[in-house]
Scaffold this motif. Structure first.
Motif, PDB file in Angstrom:
ATOM      1  N   VAL A 152      53.700  75.095  36.588  1.00 31.94           N
ATOM      2  CA  VAL A 152      55.058  75.589  36.830  1.00 31.94           C
ATOM      3  C   VAL A 152      54.964  76.939  37.522  1.00 31.94           C
ATOM      4  O   VAL A 152      54.279  77.846  37.030  1.00 31.94           O
ATOM      5  CB  VAL A 152      55.847  75.725  35.516  1.00 31.94           C
ATOM      6  N   PRO A 153      55.637  77.125  38.648  1.00 31.96           N
ATOM      7  CA  PRO A 153      55.571  78.423  39.333  1.00 31.96           C
ATOM      8  C   PRO A 153      56.257  79.520  38.524  1.00 31.96           C
ATOM      9  O   PRO A 153      57.206  79.266  37.783  1.00 31.96           O
ATOM     10  CB  PRO A 153      56.299  78.163  40.654  1.00 31.96           C
ATOM     11  N   ILE A 154      55.777  80.748  38.689  1.00 37.27           N
ATOM     12  CA  ILE A 154      56.337  81.884  37.964  1.00 37.27           C
ATOM     13  C   ILE A 154      57.836  82.015  38.212  1.00 37.27           C
ATOM     14  O   ILE A 154      58.597  82.388  37.314  1.00 37.27           O
ATOM     15  CB  ILE A 154      55.609  83.178  38.370  1.00 37.27           C
ATOM     16  N   SER A 155      58.281  81.691  39.409  1.00 37.46           N
ATOM     17  CA  SER A 155      59.695  81.825  39.762  1.00 37.46           C
ATOM     18  C   SER A 155      60.591  80.890  38.954  1.00 37.46           C
ATOM     19  O   SER A 155      61.811  81.087  38.909  1.00 37.46           O
ATOM     20  CB  SER A 155      59.891  81.552  41.256  1.00 37.46           C
ATOM     21  N   ASN A 156      60.008  79.872  38.317  1.00 39.48           N
ATOM     22  CA  ASN A 156      60.800  78.916  37.534  1.00 39.48           C
ATOM     23  C   ASN A 156      60.860  79.271  36.051  1.00 39.48           C
ATOM     24  O   ASN A 156      61.428  78.507  35.261  1.00 39.48           O
ATOM     25  CB  ASN A 156      60.222  77.503  37.676  1.00 39.48           C
ATOM     26  N   ILE A 157      60.276  80.404  35.677  1.00 37.74           N
ATOM     27  CA  ILE A 157      60.200  80.765  34.261  1.00 37.74           C
ATOM     28  C   ILE A 157      60.815  82.139  34.024  1.00 37.74           C
ATOM     29  O   ILE A 157      60.389  83.127  34.620  1.00 37.74           O
ATOM     30  CB  ILE A 157      58.740  80.761  33.767  1.00 37.74           C
ATOM     31  N   VAL A 158      61.810  82.186  33.142  1.00 37.33           N
ATOM     32  CA  VAL A 158      62.403  83.446  32.700  1.00 37.33           C
ATOM     33  C   VAL A 158      61.900  83.708  31.283  1.00 37.33           C
ATOM     34  O   VAL A 158      61.979  82.830  30.420  1.00 37.33           O
ATOM     35  CB  VAL A 158      63.935  83.376  32.703  1.00 37.33           C
ATOM     36  N   THR A 159      61.355  84.900  31.040  1.00 37.22           N
ATOM     37  CA  THR A 159      60.829  85.227  29.715  1.00 37.22           C
ATOM     38  C   THR A 159      61.498  86.466  29.143  1.00 37.22           C
ATOM     39  O   THR A 159      61.942  87.348  29.878  1.00 37.22           O
ATOM     40  CB  THR A 159      59.306  85.469  29.756  1.00 37.22           C
ATOM     41  N   ASP A 160      61.568  86.508  27.812  1.00 37.17           N
ATOM     42  CA  ASP A 160      62.019  87.705  27.096  1.00 37.17           C
ATOM     43  C   ASP A 160      61.156  87.829  25.854  1.00 37.17           C
ATOM     44  O   ASP A 160      61.368  87.137  24.855  1.00 37.17           O
ATOM     45  CB  ASP A 160      63.495  87.590  26.714  1.00 37.17           C
ATOM     46  N   PHE A 161      60.170  88.710  25.915  1.00 33.33           N
ATOM     47  CA  PHE A 161      59.298  88.995  24.788  1.00 33.33           C
ATOM     48  C   PHE A 161      59.445  90.450  24.352  1.00 33.33           C
ATOM     49  O   PHE A 161      58.573  90.988  23.673  1.00 33.33           O
ATOM     50  CB  PHE A 161      57.831  88.727  25.156  1.00 33.33           C
ATOM     51  N   LYS A 162      60.549  91.088  24.721  1.00 35.12           N
ATOM     52  CA  LYS A 162      60.715  92.514  24.455  1.00 35.12           C
ATOM     53  C   LYS A 162      61.895  92.839  23.543  1.00 35.12           C
ATOM     54  O   LYS A 162      62.036  93.985  23.108  1.00 35.12           O
ATOM     55  CB  LYS A 162      60.890  93.267  25.777  1.00 35.12           C
TER      56      LYS A 162
END
Length: 303
Positions: A152-162
């Motif tokens: 999966v390309p980075i552009s397709n992933i939204v993350t929130d670990f903060k």
């Protein structure tokens, strides 16, 4: 709030059939005009693991997944002890190469869709910094699996670990204090997580509106299934414009976590997780399967 056995892959075909055929099961629900390539899923905790299981197994159908405090696809390898240890608190014990081999085997037998579809999906990954139930390292293993196994390309992933949140579904208007862990496992941290999930997986901006009570239906979950623990009914919200084929709509499947089903918290997760605020005005049909607790500790004691 242990990882429930609902996350086992045996449940996948059951829930898919229920969601797809709800209008045939209860109260003559309206027929739907569903847009192709518009089926998305999300979940919290055990429901997050389930969402990822579902998305990979039905990767031809699903186009986006929201994972809140979950973990890698097939993390448990079908073993409950692995599920309750490695897949919650010991991420260094999760071997993605073994899981990848299992994926190839399941593909070869037709047990799941070909995983090459997953690289086109959109993902939202969330893990609170204060989550002591499913450690952040487990979610980072999922992130790694998306990059390596599924490409999966980075552009397709939204993350929130903060976000400084404990283990729960996050809202900006309902629930426990952000730092409080407890029922109904919904926490007000000033973050509209349902909106972010839906905007991410649907790749569009959404407007909020008041849900209409009469558009929240129930459907029967009874039947001759190979899986167990389904409650008598599930919930489905169908916007007014989606009814009677008046407008093309998208479908989102939202899996609750342990102790969040109707048996434990009533309709709180359905009505207060935040999904319904965006259903009516954006033509989103939202399905909420419901799982019950079992008396046997060996089956599904936390629903």
């Amino acid at each position: 709030m242990k990882i429930c056995t609902v996350a086992l892959i045996a449940t996948l075909m059951v829930v898919f059939a229920v969601a797809a055929n709800a209008q045939q099961n209860f109260n003559r629900l309206p027929r739907l005009n569903v847009r192709k390539q518009s089926f998305t899923v999300s979940g919290i905790s055990s429901g997050a693991f389930m969402a990822q299981q579902f998305a990979v197994a039905f990767s031809k159908t699903v186009t986006g997944t929201g994972v809140v405090a979950g973990g890698p696809y097939y993390c448990s390898l079908g073993n409950e002890f692995v599920a309750l240890d490695s897949c919650m608190k010991i991420p260094q014990m999760i071997d993605l190469s073994i899981i990848q081999d299992m994926i190839k085997e399941m593909e070869s037998t037709g047990a799941i869709d070909h995983s090459s579809n997953v690289k086109n999906h959109k993902f939202y990954l969330f893990s609170g910094t204060d989550d002591f139930i499913v450690f952040q390292g487990v979610m980072r293993k999922l992130q790694q699996q998306l990059y390596t196994t599924f490409q999966v390309p980075i552009s397709n992933i939204v993350t929130d670990f903060k976000t400084p949140a404990v283990h729960g579904f996050i809202t900006n208007d309902y629930g426990n204090a952000c730092a409080m862990f407890g029922s109904p496992f919904i926490n007000n941290c000033g973050l509209d997580q349902a909106k972010i999930i839906l905007e991410t997986v649907l790749s569009t901006k959404l407007n909020a509106s008041q849900p209409i009570d009469r558009n929240l239906f129930t459907f029967s979950q009874s039947g001759n299934y190979t899986a167990t623990s389904f409650d008598e009914k599930g919930y489905i919200y169908i916007p007014t414009s989606c009814q009677a084929n008046r407008a093309p709509c998208v479908v989102h499947l939202a899996f609750h976590g342990c102790n969040q089903g109707v048996q434990s918290v009533g309709d709180v997760f359905v009505k207060h997780s935040g999904y319904l605020k965006y259903a009516e005005s954006n033509n989103i049909v939202v399905v909420f399967p419901q799982v019950r607790k079992t008396e046997s500790f060996l089956v599904n004691p936390e629903g």
